[in-house]
Scaffold this motif. Structure first.
Motif, PDB file in Angstrom:
ATOM      1  N   THR A  47       0.761  -1.338  -0.099  1.00  0.00           N
ATOM      2  CA  THR A  47       0.059   0.000  -0.113  1.00  0.00           C
ATOM      3  C   THR A  47       0.827   1.270   0.082  1.00  0.00           C
ATOM      4  O   THR A  47       0.327   2.192  -0.703  1.00  0.00           O
ATOM      5  CB  THR A  47      -0.827   0.113   1.362  1.00  0.00           C
ATOM      6  N   GLU A  48       1.964   1.127   0.751  1.00  0.00           N
ATOM      7  CA  GLU A  48       2.775   2.594   0.759  1.00  0.00           C
ATOM      8  C   GLU A  48       3.358   2.696  -0.714  1.00  0.00           C
ATOM      9  O   GLU A  48       3.407   3.843  -1.036  1.00  0.00           O
ATOM     10  CB  GLU A  48       3.983   1.936   1.846  1.00  0.00           C
ATOM     11  N   VAL A  49       3.843   1.611  -1.228  1.00  0.00           N
ATOM     12  CA  VAL A  49       4.767   1.638  -2.493  1.00  0.00           C
ATOM     13  C   VAL A  49       3.396   2.264  -3.726  1.00  0.00           C
ATOM     14  O   VAL A  49       3.681   2.981  -4.337  1.00  0.00           O
ATOM     15  CB  VAL A  49       5.109   0.514  -3.201  1.00  0.00           C
ATOM     16  N   GLU A  50       2.076   1.688  -3.515  1.00  0.00           N
ATOM     17  CA  GLU A  50       1.096   2.307  -4.401  1.00  0.00           C
ATOM     18  C   GLU A  50       0.652   3.609  -4.065  1.00  0.00           C
ATOM     19  O   GLU A  50       0.601   4.413  -5.184  1.00  0.00           O
ATOM     20  CB  GLU A  50      -0.281   1.103  -3.993  1.00  0.00           C
ATOM     21  N   PRO A  60      12.225   3.945   0.617  1.00  0.00           N
ATOM     22  CA  PRO A  60      13.488   3.111   0.842  1.00  0.00           C
ATOM     23  C   PRO A  60      14.036   2.613  -0.014  1.00  0.00           C
ATOM     24  O   PRO A  60      13.257   2.106  -1.139  1.00  0.00           O
ATOM     25  CB  PRO A  60      13.140   2.426   2.037  1.00  0.00           C
ATOM     26  N   ALA A  61      15.459   2.185  -0.422  1.00  0.00           N
ATOM     27  CA  ALA A  61      15.894   1.409  -1.480  1.00  0.00           C
ATOM     28  C   ALA A  61      15.034   0.169  -1.848  1.00  0.00           C
ATOM     29  O   ALA A  61      14.916  -0.267  -2.656  1.00  0.00           O
ATOM     30  CB  ALA A  61      17.452   1.241  -1.337  1.00  0.00           C
ATOM     31  N   TYR A  62      14.833  -0.552  -0.692  1.00  0.00           N
ATOM     32  CA  TYR A  62      14.395  -1.865  -0.874  1.00  0.00           C
ATOM     33  C   TYR A  62      13.001  -2.057  -1.281  1.00  0.00           C
ATOM     34  O   TYR A  62      12.473  -3.016  -1.598  1.00  0.00           O
ATOM     35  CB  TYR A  62      14.609  -2.691   0.523  1.00  0.00           C
ATOM     36  N   ALA A  63      12.363  -0.597  -1.168  1.00  0.00           N
ATOM     37  CA  ALA A  63      10.935  -0.805  -1.517  1.00  0.00           C
ATOM     38  C   ALA A  63      10.535  -0.311  -2.964  1.00  0.00           C
ATOM     39  O   ALA A  63       9.497  -0.332  -3.453  1.00  0.00           O
ATOM     40  CB  ALA A  63      10.175   0.116  -0.440  1.00  0.00           C
ATOM     41  N   VAL A  64      11.828   0.326  -3.472  1.00  0.00           N
ATOM     42  CA  VAL A  64      11.476   0.644  -5.156  1.00  0.00           C
ATOM     43  C   VAL A  64      11.250  -0.288  -5.790  1.00  0.00           C
ATOM     44  O   VAL A  64      11.867  -1.376  -5.893  1.00  0.00           O
ATOM     45  CB  VAL A  64      12.929   1.416  -5.495  1.00  0.00           C
ATOM     46  N   PRO A  65      10.046  -0.335  -6.622  1.00  0.00           N
ATOM     47  CA  PRO A  65       9.714  -1.443  -7.555  1.00  0.00           C
ATOM     48  C   PRO A  65      11.048  -1.812  -8.535  1.00  0.00           C
ATOM     49  O   PRO A  65      11.341  -1.021  -9.225  1.00  0.00           O
ATOM     50  CB  PRO A  65       8.534  -1.064  -8.224  1.00  0.00           C
ATOM     51  N   LEU A  66      11.387  -3.018  -8.774  1.00  0.00           N
ATOM     52  CA  LEU A  66      12.293  -3.275  -9.751  1.00  0.00           C
ATOM     53  C   LEU A  66      11.575  -3.620 -11.210  1.00  0.00           C
ATOM     54  O   LEU A  66      12.211  -3.704 -12.120  1.00  0.00           O
ATOM     55  CB  LEU A  66      12.908  -4.625  -9.349  1.00  0.00           C
ATOM     56  N   PHE A  67      10.333  -4.019 -11.060  1.00  0.00           N
ATOM     57  CA  PHE A  67       9.733  -4.291 -12.152  1.00  0.00           C
ATOM     58  C   PHE A  67       8.235  -3.521 -12.273  1.00  0.00           C
ATOM     59  O   PHE A  67       7.848  -3.324 -11.575  1.00  0.00           O
ATOM     60  CB  PHE A  67       9.146  -5.594 -12.318  1.00  0.00           C
ATOM     61  N   LEU A  68       7.999  -2.968 -13.701  1.00  0.00           N
ATOM     62  CA  LEU A  68       6.773  -2.431 -13.917  1.00  0.00           C
ATOM     63  C   LEU A  68       6.071  -3.097 -15.015  1.00  0.00           C
ATOM     64  O   LEU A  68       6.679  -3.665 -16.037  1.00  0.00           O
ATOM     65  CB  LEU A  68       6.884  -0.993 -14.222  1.00  0.00           C
ATOM     66  N   ARG A  69       4.644  -3.153 -14.944  1.00  0.00           N
ATOM     67  CA  ARG A  69       3.618  -3.863 -15.907  1.00  0.00           C
ATOM     68  C   ARG A  69       2.769  -2.498 -16.373  1.00  0.00           C
ATOM     69  O   ARG A  69       2.027  -2.260 -15.492  1.00  0.00           O
ATOM     70  CB  ARG A  69       3.102  -4.865 -15.649  1.00  0.00           C
ATOM     71  N   THR A  74      17.152 -15.809  -5.389  1.00  0.00           N
ATOM     72  CA  THR A  74      17.283 -14.710  -4.736  1.00  0.00           C
ATOM     73  C   THR A  74      16.314 -15.212  -3.554  1.00  0.00           C
ATOM     74  O   THR A  74      15.269 -15.785  -3.708  1.00  0.00           O
ATOM     75  CB  THR A  74      16.842 -13.482  -5.318  1.00  0.00           C
ATOM     76  N   ASN A  75      16.568 -14.212  -2.637  1.00  0.00           N
ATOM     77  CA  ASN A  75      15.647 -14.464  -1.335  1.00  0.00           C
ATOM     78  C   ASN A  75      14.459 -13.678  -1.332  1.00  0.00           C
ATOM     79  O   ASN A  75      14.797 -12.477  -1.649  1.00  0.00           O
ATOM     80  CB  ASN A  75      16.552 -14.496  -0.096  1.00  0.00           C
ATOM     81  N   GLY A  76      13.285 -14.020  -0.941  1.00  0.00           N
ATOM     82  CA  GLY A  76      12.311 -13.088  -0.855  1.00  0.00           C
ATOM     83  C   GLY A  76      11.619 -12.658  -2.183  1.00  0.00           C
ATOM     84  O   GLY A  76      11.478 -13.626  -2.880  1.00  0.00           O
ATOM     85  N   ARG A  77      10.934 -11.558  -2.149  1.00  0.00           N
ATOM     86  CA  ARG A  77      10.227 -11.452  -3.273  1.00  0.00           C
ATOM     87  C   ARG A  77      10.536  -9.882  -3.825  1.00  0.00           C
ATOM     88  O   ARG A  77      10.569  -8.939  -2.938  1.00  0.00           O
ATOM     89  CB  ARG A  77       8.683 -11.465  -3.159  1.00  0.00           C
ATOM     90  N   ALA A  78      10.846  -9.601  -5.011  1.00  0.00           N
ATOM     91  CA  ALA A  78      11.197  -8.310  -5.621  1.00  0.00           C
ATOM     92  C   ALA A  78       9.889  -7.558  -5.648  1.00  0.00           C
ATOM     93  O   ALA A  78       8.772  -8.040  -6.011  1.00  0.00           O
ATOM     94  CB  ALA A  78      12.097  -8.471  -6.716  1.00  0.00           C
ATOM     95  N   GLY A  79      10.080  -6.196  -5.646  1.00  0.00           N
ATOM     96  CA  GLY A  79       8.890  -5.448  -5.949  1.00  0.00           C
ATOM     97  C   GLY A  79       8.399  -5.220  -7.326  1.00  0.00           C
ATOM     98  O   GLY A  79       9.496  -4.988  -8.283  1.00  0.00           O
ATOM     99  N   GLU A 100      12.741   9.556 -15.173  1.00  0.00           N
ATOM    100  CA  GLU A 100      12.019  10.346 -14.476  1.00  0.00           C
ATOM    101  C   GLU A 100      11.283  10.036 -13.221  1.00  0.00           C
ATOM    102  O   GLU A 100      11.177  10.306 -11.820  1.00  0.00           O
ATOM    103  CB  GLU A 100      11.130  11.577 -15.106  1.00  0.00           C
ATOM    104  N   LEU A 101      10.416   8.959 -13.388  1.00  0.00           N
ATOM    105  CA  LEU A 101       9.796   8.065 -12.507  1.00  0.00           C
ATOM    106  C   LEU A 101      10.564   7.509 -11.782  1.00  0.00           C
ATOM    107  O   LEU A 101      10.219   7.365 -10.458  1.00  0.00           O
ATOM    108  CB  LEU A 101       8.824   7.084 -13.324  1.00  0.00           C
ATOM    109  N   LEU A 102      11.668   6.789 -12.117  1.00  0.00           N
ATOM    110  CA  LEU A 102      12.428   6.165 -11.253  1.00  0.00           C
ATOM    111  C   LEU A 102      13.055   6.861 -10.308  1.00  0.00           C
ATOM    112  O   LEU A 102      13.151   6.841  -9.109  1.00  0.00           O
ATOM    113  CB  LEU A 102      13.694   5.447 -12.051  1.00  0.00           C
ATOM    114  N   ALA A 103      13.630   8.128 -10.464  1.00  0.00           N
ATOM    115  CA  ALA A 103      14.103   9.157  -9.637  1.00  0.00           C
ATOM    116  C   ALA A 103      13.123   9.532  -8.751  1.00  0.00           C
ATOM    117  O   ALA A 103      13.509   9.898  -7.417  1.00  0.00           O
ATOM    118  CB  ALA A 103      14.694  10.239 -10.528  1.00  0.00           C
TER     119      ALA A 103
END
Length: 608
Positions: A481-484, A538-547, A506-511, A528-531
């Motif tokens: 929810t925070e990421v959304e 926080p770095a660990y919460a930045v989504p690594l993939f977008l659909r 890898t361990n866990g699940r990537a965003g 611009e969106l990534l920046a």
């Protein structure tokens, strides 16, 4: 199931079980404080360890090595100063310092007063940080110089008296207290001449008194403050330190985990204090420096999360990999795929994998040293059948829940009773949301952990996955929810759904996030969106993939179809007309995922 524990495996453990019985009995006695007038908890435990091993190393960091007597006296001086400044039992002191001795000495001092440390996540900034501070209404805050700019940015949004806004210089303040900037009080200078004897207040702390507030991901997207009481500190430090690890004064625990989380603070430090052992820490984990630190501190025990182990396995092999003094390790998240490789390559005898939630009432520990298990729990627990889409436990026609069979995975439910009380959150309504009533019989109550486990026999369990609106990445819980909410603040996005996906090895699940552009795909500037997202999260919460989806599908009750999105993940062969984008390590934009890019990611070419 190859990991199922058999009678033969149990019989082979009988000699080690017999040997462990005396310390298990002693440990259970220490862990289960029942007398409401018996002093206990963090401050009391540390004072006992100081009596047992006054001149032994207590805290090691860089070139600093402090004995139990030195750390105890240092914490006492700070505690007496806090008391002089009007801090009393039950007050909340927010603590915002990165991993270093000053963090632990401050927490110890606060505990001796009977006050409560609110352990702020040092990755937090802006609105999330403001929320976390204001949620617990602190009487004071202690800020490390390394986080000063982050705190200054929100200072006018948190109401804490300037005379109780303490500063800790980013250096060895045991030797050199440093100078506080304008508007702050230097905690180390102010307390330097205070009394160094144990304060009377540390004898007035009992099992039901709160010790810390540890923040967990909230389903609303903002952190919740979980209450961690002194009685639970006793259970945690004795269970792990005495029963599971048999810690002694000659042992040293090396911990690079963040100390605002329970694994680092309560499991690792608690185990060290339980054995009057040394506790060596590092500001941040470094794979390349890990084993040289182990040698430097002569560590016998290491604290871990699964991700950390994977990074160590990824380091180039060396002839010295098994040449160190580490014989036991404690932590969580080491998955079956990496377990044997780590144990063999680094010659660690005992992997004491555990399962515990900082906001829960149950812990599992791999005391008997089986492979690929979180071990067993002395508390009452069950694995219940659940709905795969909602993640909620299901009830049979008779109104009760159904227990799953051996070898099956189910939702872990922990019975709430006198032996395993639920401390819950600072917000009673949030606590009530995780409590289930009339579960297997009328009147019973269970804590819903939101985690899937598998029963592998003889009371042992295996962790499978995490359900609900959080997923785990880089050893941190991420709130979808925070990421959304952050993605929706970006002007060119109209809808966003965040979820965790698996990357091979890898361990866990990537965003990952499915997004719908406000106008069209052409209007999205991915750099611009990534920046923007990197600045807000926080770095660990930045989504690594977008659909990118033209229209988001929802269920009949207007819930997003996360199960399907998770299943299709970032494979362009499965996502139809929806293009997939990835943030590859070392770059500053999202690029479209082709079959070749997908193959490179899954083949390990890009190290996440």
């Amino acid at each position: 199931m190859s990991d199922t524990i058999t009678w033969g495996m149990m019989l082979r453990k009988l000699p080690s079980i017999a040997k462990a019985i005396p310390r298990v009995v002693k440990g259970m006695k220490v862990a289960n404080v029942k007398d409401p007038t018996q002093p206990c908890g963090l401050g009391w435990s540390f004072e006992q360890a100081t009596l047992r091993n006054p001149d032994g190393p207590a805290l090691l960091h860089g070139d600093v090595s402090l004995t139990y007597a030195q750390v105890n006296q240092w914490a006492n001086r700070i505690a007496h100063h806090l008391i002089e400044q009007g801090i009393v039992k039950g007050d909340v002191v927010a603590v915002f310092i990165e991993n270093r001795p000053e963090l632990l000495v401050t927490i110890l001092a606060v505990a001796k007063v009977g006050a409560i440390s609110a352990l702020l996540n040092t990755s937090q900034t802006r609105d999330t940080l403001v929320h976390s501070v204001n949620l617990v209404n602190p009487a004071a805050i202690v800020v490390g110089e390394e986080l000063l700019a982050v705190f200054q940015a929100v200072r006018d949004q948190v109401s804490i008296d300037a005379t109780r806004t303490w500063f800790v210089a980013d250096q060895d303040t045991w030797s050199h207290p440093g100078i506080a900037p304008h508007g702050f009080v230097n905690l180390m200078t102010a307390s330097v001449d205070a009394d160094s004897e144990n304060p009377a207040s540390s004898q007035q702390v009992f099992f039901d008194d709160p010790c810390f507030y540890i923040y967990t991901s909230g389903t609303t997207g903002l952190p919740k403050a979980g209450v961690f009481k002194h009685g639970r500190w006793m259970r945690s430090s004795a269970s792990f330190g005495m029963i599971a690890l048999d810690m002694r004064p000659e042992d040293v625990v090396y911990c690079t985990l963040p100390l605002y989380h329970a694994t680092g603070l309560c499991v690792c430090w608690g185990s060290a204090i339980s054995g009057a052992s040394g506790f060596a820490i590092r500001r941040k984990f470094s794979a390349s420096q890990f084993w040289s630190d182990v040698h430097k501190y002569q560590a016998t025990t290491i604290g871990y999360v699964g991700e950390l182990c994977r990074y160590l396995v990824d380091q180039p092999p060396s002839a010295d990999d098994g040449k160190h003094g580490v014989r036991k390790m404690i932590g969580n998240g080491l998955r079956p795929g990496a377990w044997n490789e780590f144990k063999t390559r680094f010659a660690v005898d005992h992997i004491c994998e555990l399962y515990a939630a900082s906001d829960g009432n149950i812990g599992f520990t791999n005391i008997l040293n089986f492979d690929n298990t979180v071990g067993f729990s002395l508390m009452s627990w069950e694995l219940a059948a659940y709905d795969h889409d909602s993640g909620a436990p299901t009830r049979a026609a008779n109104g009760f829940m159904r227990k799953v069979g051996k070898g099956e995975q189910g939702l872990l439910l922990a019975k709430i009773d006198d032996k395993a009380p639920l401390d819950g959150y600072t917000d009673p309504q949030k606590t009530e949301k995780v409590v289930l009533h009339d579960v297997f019989e009328k009147g019973d109550r269970y804590f819903n952990t939101g985690d899937l486990l598998r029963n592998i026999g003889f009371g042992h369990a295996q962790f499978v996955d995490r359900l609900g609106d959080t997923y785990r990445w880089k050893g941190e819980n991420v709130s979808t929810t925070e990421v959304e909410n952050i993605l929706l603040q970006y002007p060119h996005i109209s809808e966003a759904v965040a979820y965790g996906v698996e990357i091979r090895n890898t361990n866990g699940r990537a965003g990952m996030a499915a997004i719908t552009p406000a106008e069209s795909l052409a209007t999205l500037d991915f750099s611009e969106l990534l920046a923007f997202v990197r600045q807000q999260l926080p770095a660990y919460a930045v989504p690594l993939f977008l659909r990118v989806k033209v229209k988001m599908e929802t269920t009949g009750t207007f819930k997003y179809q996360k199960t399907r999105l998770k299943d299709e993940a970032f494979d362009p062969g499965r996502t139809g007309d929806d293009p997939i984008y990835a943030w590859l390590p070392g770059t500053d934009t999202y690029v479209q995922v082709t079959e070749q890019v997908l193959s490179d990611i899954q083949g390990g070419k890009h190290r996440y």
